[in-house]
Design a protein around this motif. Structure first.
Motif, PDB file in Angstrom:
ATOM      1  N   LEU A  39      20.825   2.540 -18.148  1.00 10.64           N
ATOM      2  CA  LEU A  39      21.628   1.317 -18.155  1.00 10.64           C
ATOM      3  C   LEU A  39      23.105   1.687 -18.068  1.00 10.64           C
ATOM      4  O   LEU A  39      23.858   1.106 -17.284  1.00 10.64           O
ATOM      5  CB  LEU A  39      21.360   0.523 -19.435  1.00 10.64           C
ATOM      6  N   ASP A  40      23.512   2.682 -18.861  1.00 11.39           N
ATOM      7  CA  ASP A  40      24.890   3.168 -18.892  1.00 11.39           C
ATOM      8  C   ASP A  40      24.865   4.668 -18.632  1.00 11.39           C
ATOM      9  O   ASP A  40      24.374   5.436 -19.464  1.00 11.39           O
ATOM     10  CB  ASP A  40      25.517   2.861 -20.257  1.00 11.39           C
ATOM     11  N   TYR A  41      25.382   5.078 -17.486  1.00  8.75           N
ATOM     12  CA  TYR A  41      25.303   6.488 -17.101  1.00  8.75           C
ATOM     13  C   TYR A  41      26.092   7.395 -18.035  1.00  8.75           C
ATOM     14  O   TYR A  41      25.820   8.594 -18.122  1.00  8.75           O
ATOM     15  CB  TYR A  41      25.782   6.669 -15.659  1.00  8.75           C
ATOM     16  N   PHE A  42      27.063   6.844 -18.756  1.00  8.24           N
ATOM     17  CA  PHE A  42      27.881   7.653 -19.643  1.00  8.24           C
ATOM     18  C   PHE A  42      27.435   7.548 -21.098  1.00  8.24           C
ATOM     19  O   PHE A  42      28.022   8.160 -21.982  1.00  8.24           O
ATOM     20  CB  PHE A  42      29.359   7.254 -19.499  1.00  8.24           C
ATOM     21  N   ASN A  43      26.381   6.763 -21.314  1.00  5.31           N
ATOM     22  CA  ASN A  43      25.792   6.646 -22.637  1.00  5.31           C
ATOM     23  C   ASN A  43      24.299   6.372 -22.494  1.00  5.31           C
ATOM     24  O   ASN A  43      23.834   5.246 -22.712  1.00  5.31           O
ATOM     25  CB  ASN A  43      26.469   5.527 -23.434  1.00  5.31           C
ATOM     26  N   PRO A  44      23.530   7.392 -22.106  1.00  6.44           N
ATOM     27  CA  PRO A  44      22.089   7.199 -21.862  1.00  6.44           C
ATOM     28  C   PRO A  44      21.323   6.661 -23.067  1.00  6.44           C
ATOM     29  O   PRO A  44      20.232   6.107 -22.903  1.00  6.44           O
ATOM     30  CB  PRO A  44      21.614   8.612 -21.496  1.00  6.44           C
TER      31      PRO A  44
END
Length: 479
Positions: A39-44
């Motif tokens: 969903l969020d590439y910088f917060n998997p």
């Protein structure tokens, strides 16, 4: 404004792709593909969503039966897809998105064109649309509070759409292999973000009515678009002068009666005038005339609007079935600034009386036309549309949000080495011609095909004309 984040974040991803293969008439092999992406590439840790892509391969070129062939890939980035009851097929409405998944490859003439050029085509449902973890009031409510829902929607812009594409490319293609992109309307906006974020993944880029304005908020976009919508209204009423009175009669009826739509939303004067969204495409003016004519006929015969007429109107308004088109529309123009209901503010700041307002125009003579609005999102929509009403607070939150990351990197675009070919429509009602030309001029090496005889949906309605001209630019045919 923060710098654009081009961190390489893909090699560690495990996409867990699944697929389903079948054949359809017309020489098509189809491979339906699902990919699990963050969903969020910088917060998997925020979890994952599914991205759906339909792979179209010509049967005659397929030699292994399992992998989808060895032809080079073109990916298609969608603008808007919606049913039009006045056609035999589901067609692209001319509007620009975001919020719509792709239709069947067999019904899109782009497929045959690219097949003939030796490609297979991957139609990607952008995140939040189609079968790619769609956003609806039901799915959005699962995210928690209004703030949490708004934070979720913020992750469904072009930057993350591009990251999904790049992750899929690295999963699907052999190492080091690039693919080509064709972006229609909002899909073209995404393609320019792709050029900014990950040009290393691109072999070539085609855009059709899809050169984005490099702005930080939508205000100037709407100032220009209202002028174009005004000119299209003039064309409409010159073609159908009897509709001046018909529309005014419909407005009077809607003002004095509560009219509920089949979906339980309300048909107000403002909602009826928003049908002008169709004016910017081939056939759009005629389709609105038919709706006006049917509504006027109902009022003349029965003094009320019939279910069929209301259903027809509703089928031309896709905000309930594709709500991200409404809640996410103005944010596609934001970089480091809020939108604050830009289209509504620009209209309210315009000269009075406003030709786009029934409240202002109802006191005028019956010979004075009331103008339809275009591709604009207004606060009243979150009262009149039943599904949007459930997301009203989320929309308010998004309208006030300021810390939007960059979508385009002008320094990277100025150094671009990817071949870019753009179709720019002078009479475009959704993507300003001057803005589009300015952006193309900032992309190193970009070549343009410009025309004043095609509208925004020409990729479908005049496929050979548009792609044929772009292909001439690609192969270097000059006169």
């Amino acid at each position: 404004m923060s710098k654009m984040n081009r961190t390489k974040i893909y090699p560690a991803l495990q996409l867990q792709a699944e697929s389903e293969t079948y054949r359809v008439t017309g020489g098509f092999k189809i491979v339906d593909r699902w990919f699990q992406v963050p969903l969020d590439y910088f917060n998997p840790a925020k979890g994952s969503i599914k991205i759906f892509a339909r792979n179209a391969i010509p049967n005659k070129k397929d030699d292994d039966g399992t992998t989808g062939g060895k032809l080079p890939y073109f990916i298609y980035l969608q603008g808007t897809y919606a049913p039009n009851e006045y056609e035999n097929l589901c067609l692209d409405n001319p509007i620009g998105g975001p919020g719509f998944g792709c239709g069947p490859p067999s019904s899109h003439p782009v497929t045959d064109f690219l097949f003939e050029k030796g490609y297979q085509v991957l139609y990607i449902d952008q995140r939040g649309t189609g079968m790619s973890t769609p956003i609806t009031s039901f799915t959005l409510a699962k995210q928690g509070s209004v703030r949490e829902q708004a934070d979720y929607v913020k992750l469904f812009r072009a930057d993350n759409i591009v990251r999904d594409c790049e992750a899929i490319r690295l999963s699907l293609l052999p190492e080091g292999e690039k693919w080509s992109v064709i972006g229609q309307s909002f899909g073209g906006f995404c393609a320019v973000t792709y050029l900014s974020l990950h040009p290393e993944g691109l072999k070539q880029v085609f855009t059709t009515g899809g050169m984005p304005p490099l702005v930080n908020n939508p205000d100037e976009v709407y100032r220009r678009m209202y002028l174009k919508v005004k000119s299209r209204n003039k064309v409409y009423y010159e073609k159908y002068p009897r509709d001046i009175k018909r529309v005014r009669d419909i407005m009077k009826y809607l003002e004095n009666n509560e009219v509920f739509m089949p979906s339980e939303g309300m048909l107000t004067p403002e909602r009826f005038l928003s049908l002008g969204l169709a004016f910017g495409g081939h056939g759009g003016i005629d389709s609105v005339h038919i709706l006006v004519q049917n509504a006027a006929s109902d009022l003349n015969q029965f003094g009320a609007l019939t279910y069929k007429t209301l259903s027809s109107i509703e089928s031309h308004q896709s905000f309930d079935t594709n709500p991200i088109y409404a809640i996410g529309h103005e944010m596609i123009y934001c970089q480091g600034e809020s939108s604050r209901w830009s289209a509504q503010r620009v209209l309210e700041d315009s000269s009075k009386p406003s030709i786009f307002s029934w409240e202002d125009m109802k006191k005028a003579e019956d010979t004075e036309p009331v103008y339809f609005t275009g591709e604009m999102i207004y606060q009243w929509m979150f009262s009149d549309f039943a599904e949007l009403h459930k997301m009203e607070e989320v929309a308010e939150n998004l309208a006030e949000y300021e810390d939007w990351p960059k979508l385009y990197d002008e320094e990277v675009l100025a150094q671009n080495q990817v071949p870019v070919f753009a179709a720019t429509y002078i009479e475009d009602m959704y993507v300003d011609y001057e803005f589009a030309r300015e952006t193309a001029g900032k992309i190193n090496g970009a070549k343009e095909f410009m025309t004043n005889v095609m509208f925004h949906n020409a990729l479908r309605s005049k496929t050979e004309g548009v792609l044929g001209e772009l292909w001439k630019l690609k192969v270097g045919e000059v006169d």
